[in-house]
Design an enzyme around this catalytic site. Structure first.
Site, mmCIF file in Angstrom:
data_model
loop_
_atom_site.group_PDB
_atom_site.id
_atom_site.type_symbol
_atom_site.label_atom_id
_atom_site.label_comp_id
_atom_site.label_asym_id
_atom_site.label_seq_id
_atom_site.Cartn_x
_atom_site.Cartn_y
_atom_site.Cartn_z
ATOM 1 N N ASP A 569 40.476 74.217 56.484
ATOM 2 C CA ASP A 569 41.277 74.646 55.346
ATOM 3 C C ASP A 569 41.945 75.970 55.718
ATOM 4 O OD1 ASP A 569 42.134 74.816 52.574
ATOM 5 O OD2 ASP A 569 40.622 76.370 52.373
ATOM 6 N N ASP A 768 36.138 76.436 52.135
ATOM 7 C CA ASP A 768 35.402 77.414 51.323
ATOM 8 C C ASP A 768 35.537 77.205 49.823
ATOM 9 O OD1 ASP A 768 38.101 78.186 51.058
ATOM 10 O OD2 ASP A 768 37.503 80.259 50.635
ATOM 11 N N ASP A 772 37.507 71.720 48.510
ATOM 12 C CA ASP A 772 37.068 71.223 49.816
ATOM 13 C C ASP A 772 35.760 70.446 49.740
ATOM 14 O OD1 ASP A 772 39.217 72.550 51.162
ATOM 15 O OD2 ASP A 772 38.097 74.421 51.042
#
Length: 880
Positions: A569, A768, A772
Site C-alpha cells: 500500500d 496499514d 487493507d
C-alpha cells in the site's frame, strides 16, 4: 476551504475511487439457511417453506418467506422480533443443510439506549414517564421512586453521584445451536454445531462472523495447560533427580513410594488434561486420517500404560524389562509430552482469536443507531437494524455514516481512510456517495440509504476478512503428512518384531518379543517429532520480536521464505501517511515568510483537510499569523479573507481566475510540483500573485533502502493505492517501481491478491489501514505496519512494530533460517527413528547378541529431543 481542484489532482476523481460501484442492485439473500430444494425457513415459526411471492417480506435487503399470511403479518408488524441482529454477518454455506437441523429463532429483546440513573447508578431506558429535567439537562431513571428522590434534591444527588456499578464479567457466548461450523484447514468440512475436524483434529469454528466470541475451548485448554504444567514440572525434576547430586528423591523415600508419587502426579495430566488429545487421536484411528494426534495418543499411551503395569505388577515383567532388578517408569515422558502439546494448542487458539478479533473490530466500526427523518420532517433515533433502503438519514459532525447511500442535502468533509487508506478527508456534496463506518468531520448532511445490513461495503469487507482468515493451513501439515505413513509403519514394526521374536527368538521368546515391541513404541514416541517444528518456531518468533518483527503464527514463517511477489500500500506504508507542506515559493515582490503567514492565517479558519498541514508548518516555522476579517470559504475552489484591508485568496487555479489573478509567473513551478504528486495552492493579494504552497504525503526515509533490499532478493513489487493516478505514478517514479495500480478499493486489492495467487504466485501484502484488512488476511503473508490501525494488525500475520519496510527483508531472512532449522530438526527426529526402531526391534541381536531395553530406548528418545532443542536454540544468535 471545502474543496480544491487542479488539473492533475481532481477531487472528483478521488471521490469516485472512494465510493463503491452502484452498478449492482442489493442482492436479495434468502432467509437464514437455504437447501438444495430452494426451501426457506419461516423466521416466525421456523417451518420450512417454499418460495411463495404472495407470502414474502423484504427486510434490510433480505427476502423472507412465510408459511401463512398470519406469520407474514406478525413479521411485518415487528421484524426485529424475528431476525438476528444486524451485526451477525451471514456468510453463504457450501452445500445443503438438513432442514431437520434448524431451530426456531429466538426473538430478540427490544433494543434500548442505556442511560445512567443518577440516583442509584443503574442503567435506564429513555422513558419520558421516568425522566426529569434540571438546568436544561434531561435525566432518565429506573423507577418512579428514583424520579421522586431526584426531584426532591437534584443538586445534592448530582453533587454526590452513586458509585458506578461493577459490570458483570462477560459470559462466554456460544454460537447459535444451528450455526454451521467449519475447519480452518479443511473448509470442505462443515457441520451443525461445534466439534473437531475428522481430518486434522483442529477445533471447528463458526462460519458466521459475530461480535460475540466463543472462548470456551481456549479457556478449557488454558486451564488444562496450567494444571498439567504445575504437575509436570516437579515430576520432571524428580525423575531427573539422579542426575543432580543430593537430589535423588527415589533413594530417600524408597523406590516403591517414589513410583507411586510419580504416578500420582502424572495420572491427572495424562487422563484428564490430555483427554481431548486422546479423543482426537482415537478419532483419527477410527477414520484412518492419521495426524499428529495419532502419534501423541499412541506414544503417550504406550509410555503411560507400560509404567502403570510396571508399577502395579512388577513381578509379571520379565527380567529383560528390568534394570538393576527394577522395571523402568515413563510417567514423566508421557506427562511432559501432554503438556507440550497443550502449550501448542493454546498458542494456536490465541492466534485464531486474534484473527477473529479483526472481524469483531470491523463490525464495531458501524454505529449502533441512526437519525431517521420522518415524513413530517422531525427526527427519530432508531437502531441500525431498523434502517430500510430509501430512508433519509441525518449525519451530524463527528458521527459515523450508518449505511451506504447518497447525499441528498448539505455538504461536509468525510474521513474515508478506513476505505481508501488516504489521510485526506473527501468533500461530500449533493449526489456524492458515502460508505458505512466512515466518519463525518465538519458539516451536516442528509443521506438516502441505498445499501443496508450485509449489503454495505463495510459488511463486504468483514466477509472478505472472515473468509480469508480460514483459508490457511498451519505448518504442522508437514508432520501430519509424514505421520500418515509413519504411525502405521511404527505399529507394524512393533507387531512384526514381536512375531519374529516369538517365532525365531531364544527362550523366553515371547518375553523378548514383548521387550522388542515395547522398545519400538517407546523409541518412536513423537516427542522429538512434536518438538521439531514448535521449538524452532518459538525461538524464531522470539528472535524476530527482538528486531521489532512480530510474527503471529508458524505459517507466516513458513510462507515468508517462499514469497516471490510483494504488494504494498502507498499511504502509511511507503509514505508517512500524513500530509505535510513540501514547498513554499514566493512570487516577485513577496517573501516566503509573508506567503506562509498569510496562508496559515486563512487556513486556521478553514475546515479543509489540507488546512491543518499548512497551519502546523506555519507554527513549526514560528510564523506570526495576522488577523483575518470577512473570511469566506468558496466551495471547490479555496478560501478568501481580508488581512490589513487587502483581499487575500488561497486556492486552486479556478479561484485565481475568478479573482482575476495571472498565475503564469509560477505556472512551470506548479506543474513540476504536480508531477511529483503534490497538491498546489496559489496565494494572491488582491489581483496580484504572491506565491504558492504545495502539500503532499512524504515518502518515508527508509522506503528507498527497503525497496532496494527487497528487489535485490528477487521480489516482484506492486504498489496499490486508493489515491488518484497522478499522485500514484509520481510516487512510483520516485521509487523506481514498475507496477503501480491507483484508485483501487478494498475489494479491488482483495481481487488482485486472489488473481496473483491463482497465477501460482506466493504473495505478501504490506499495508496499514482498515481498507487493507481483507487483502492482508487473504495474502499468503499479510504484513502490517505497527504505526497503522489495530484492525490491519489483527488481520495481518506479521507486524512491523517500527513501520519500517526494511523489516520485511529481515523477516524473510529469519524465515529462511527458521525453516532450515526446522528441516534439520525433522531430520534429527526421523533419523533416530529410522536407526533406532530397527535396533529396538532386535536387528543387532543376530550379530552382537544385543537386545535394546525400554530404558535405553527411553534414553535414546530423550537424546533425540535434546538434540532438537539444542539445534533450535542456535536461532537466537542468527544475524539478520
Amino acid at each position: 476551504m471545502n474543496q480544491r481542484q487542479d488539473p492533475t489532482q481532481n477531487p472528483a476523481a478521488h471521490q469516485d475511487c472512494c465510493c463503491h460501484s452502484q452498478d449492482k442492485e442489493p442482492s436479495e439473500q434468502p432467509a437464514p439457511i437455504q437447501t438444495n430444494q430452494q426451501q426457506y425457513t419461516d423466521p416466525v415459526c421456523a417451518m420450512v417453506v417454499s418460495a411463495d411471492p404472495a407470502k414474502k417480506a423484504i427486510h434490510q435487503g433480505k427476502t423472507y418467506y412465510f408459511c401463512s399470511t398470519s406469520c407474514l403479518a406478525k413479521f411485518k408488524a415487528d421484524p426485529l422480533a424475528y431476525v438476528q441482529p444486524a451485526k451477525l454477518l451471514k456468510i453463504s454455506v457450501t452445500g445443503a443443510v438438513p432442514a431437520g437441523s434448524l431451530v426456531p429463532i429466538t426473538p430478540e429483546k427490544a433494543i434500548e439506549k442505556p442511560y445512567t440513573d443518577p440516583v442509584c447508578g443503574m442503567k435506564a431506558a429513555a422513558n419520558p414517564d421516568k425522566s426529569a429535567t434540571f438546568n436544561g439537562v434531561t435525566y432518565y431513571f429506573c423507577s418512579t421512586s428514583c424520579v421522586a428522590k431526584f426531584k426532591a434534591d437534584p443538586e445534592g444527588i448530582l453533587a454526590h453521584p452513586p458509585k458506578p456499578m461493577t459490570p458483570a464479567k462477560p459470559k462466554t457466548v456460544a454460537a447459535a445451536a444451528d450455526a454451521i461450523y467449519t475447519c480452518p484447514m479443511h473448509p470442505e468440512v462443515q457441520q451443525v454445531g461445534p466439534g473437531t475436524c475428522p481430518k486434522c483434529g483442529m477445533a471447528l469454528e463458526p462460519m458466521e462472523a459475530s461480535m460475540d466470541e466463543d472462548t470456551s475451548e481456549l479457556d478449557d485448554m488454558t486451564r488444562r495447560l496450567k494444571i498439567s504444567t504445575a504437575l509436570s514440572l516437579p515430576l520432571l525434576l524428580m525423575a531427573m533427580g539422579d542426575m543432580i547430586p543430593g537430589a535423588d528423591i527415589g533413594h530417600r523415600i524408597g523406590m516403591n513410594a517414589f513410583g507411586w508419587l510419580q504416578a500420582a502426579l502424572a495420572t491427572p495430566v495424562v487422563l484428564w488434561a490430555g483427554w481431548p488429545l486422546f479423543q482426537r487421536g482415537f478419532d483419527s484411528f477410527r477414520s484412518w486420517n492419521l495426524n499428529m494426534f495419532s502419534l501423541i495418543a499412541l506414544g503417550t499411551s504406550a509410555a503411560f500404560l507400560f509404567s502403570v503395569i510396571a508399577l502395579l505388577f512388577p513381578g509379571a515383567l520379565p527380567e529383560a524389562f528390568k534394570m538393576n532388578g527394577m522395571a523402568p517408569l515413563y510417567f514423566e515422558a508421557s506427562a511432559v509430552i501432554i503438556t507440550l502439546v497443550l502449550l501448542g494448542q493454546v498458542l494456536e487458539l490465541r492466534a485464531r482469536s486474534r484473527t477473529n478479533g479483526a472481524v469483531r473490530a470491523l463490525l464495531a466500526l458501524a454505529p449502533n443507531t441512526a437519525l431517521r427523518i420522518k415524513p413530517d420532517g422531525s427526527e427519530e433515533e432508531i437502531h441500525l437494524d431498523q434502517v430500510q433502503v430509501g430512508d433519509i438519514l441525518r449525519v451530524k459532525p463527528g458521527d459515523k455514516v450508518p449505511v451506504d447511500g447518497k447525499v441528498t442535502n448539505g455538504h461536509s468533509n468525510v474521513d474515508e481512510s478506513m476505505i481508501t487508506g488516504e489521510p485526506m478527508a473527501v468533500t461530500k456534496t449533493l449526489g456524492s456517495q458515502a460508505s458505512a463506518g466512515t466518519v463525518n468531520q465538519t458539516g451536516t448532511f442528509l443521506l438516502q440509504a441505498q445499501k443496508v445490513g450485509a449489503d454495505t461495503l463495510l459488511s463486504q469487507i468483514v466477509q472478505m476478512v472472515n473468509q480469508a482468515s480460514r483459508s490457511r493451513a498451519p505448518i504442522q501439515k508437514l508432520a501430519d503428512r509424514v505421520s500418515g505413513w509413519f504411525v502405521p509403519a511404527v505399529m507394524a514394526s512393533a507387531v512384526l518384531s514381536f512375531l519374529l521374536w516369538t517365532w525365531l527368538g531364544p527362550a523366553p521368546a515371547m518375553a523378548y518379543g514383548l521387550v522388542a515391541a515395547v522398545s519400538v513404541l517407546i523409541i518412536a514416541c513423537p516427542c522429538a517429532l512434536g518438538l521439531a517444528t514448535p521449538i524452532s518456531i518459538m525461538v524464531g518468533i522470539g528472535r524476530g520480536a527482538g528486531e521489532g518483527i512480530l510474527i503471529k503464527n508458524a505459517e507466516a514463517l513458513e510462507r515468508l521464505e517462499k514469497v516471490d511477489t510483494l504488494v504494498v500500500d502507498k499511504t502509511g506504508t511507503l509514505t508517512e501517511g500524513k500530509p505535510k507542506v513540501q514547498s513554499v515559493i514566493a512570487a516577485d515582490g513577496f517573501s516566503q515568510a509573508e506567503v506562509l503567514a498569510a496562508a496559515g492565517a486563512l487556513e486556521k479558519l478553514s475546515e479543509h483537510p489540507l488546512a491543518q498541514a499548512i497551519v502546523d508548518y506555519a507554527q513549526e516555522q514560528n510564523a506570526s499569523l495576522p488577523a483575518v476579517e470577512q473570511f469566506n470559504s468558496v466551495t471547490g475552489k479555496g478560501v478568501q479573507g481580508h488581512i490589513d484591508s487587502a483581499l487575500i485568496s488561497l486556492g486552486n487555479q479556478r479561484l485565481m481566475e475568478d479573482a482575476g489573478v495571472d498565475t503564469s509567473a509560477l505556472r512551470d513551478n506548479a506543474q513540476a510540483l504536480r508531477e511529483q504528486g503534490q497538491t498546489v495552492m496559489f496565494l494572491a493579494s488582491e489581483k496580484r500573485l504572491a506565491g504558492l504552497i504545495s502539500v503532499a504525503d512524504p515518502i518515508k526515509a527508509s522506503t528507498v533502502e527497503a525497496l532496494h533490499l527487497l528487489r535485490a532478493s528477487g521480489l516482484r513489487i506492486i504498489m496499490l493505492t486508493g489515491d488518484n493516478a497522478a499522485t500514484a505514478k509520481a510516487v512510483g517514479r520516485q521509487l523506481g517501481l514498475d507496477e503501480v495500480k491507483a484508485e483501487v478499493l478494498p475489494q479491488d486489492k482483495f481481487k488482485l491478491i486472489e488473481e496473483l495467487k491463482q497465477q501460482g504466485r506466493i504473495v505478501a501484502m504490506a499495508g496499514d489501514g482498515v481498507n487493507d484488512a481483507p487483502a492482508l488476511a487473504l495474502a499468503d503473508v499479510g504484513i502490517a505496519m505497527g504505526t497503522g490501525t489495530d484492525i490491519a494488525m489483527n488481520s495481518a500475520h506479521v507486524v512491523l512494530v517500527k513501520g519500517d519496510l526494511r523489516g520485511i527483508a529481515k523477516a524473510r531472512l529469519l524465515s529462511q533460517h527458521t525453516m532450515k532449522n526446522i528441516r534439520q530438526n525433522l531430520f534429527f527426529a526421523f533419523i533416530y527413528n529410522f536407526v533406532g526402531v530397527p535396533i529396538a526391534a532386535g536387528a543387532l541381536f543376530p550379530w552382537f547378541g544385543i537386545v535394546l531395553s525400554p530404558m535405553i530406548a527411553s534414553a535414546a528418545m530423550s537424546f533425540s529431543s535434546v538434540s532438537v532443542i539444542a539445534n533450535a536454540l542456535r536461532l537466537r544468535n542468527t544475524t539478520l
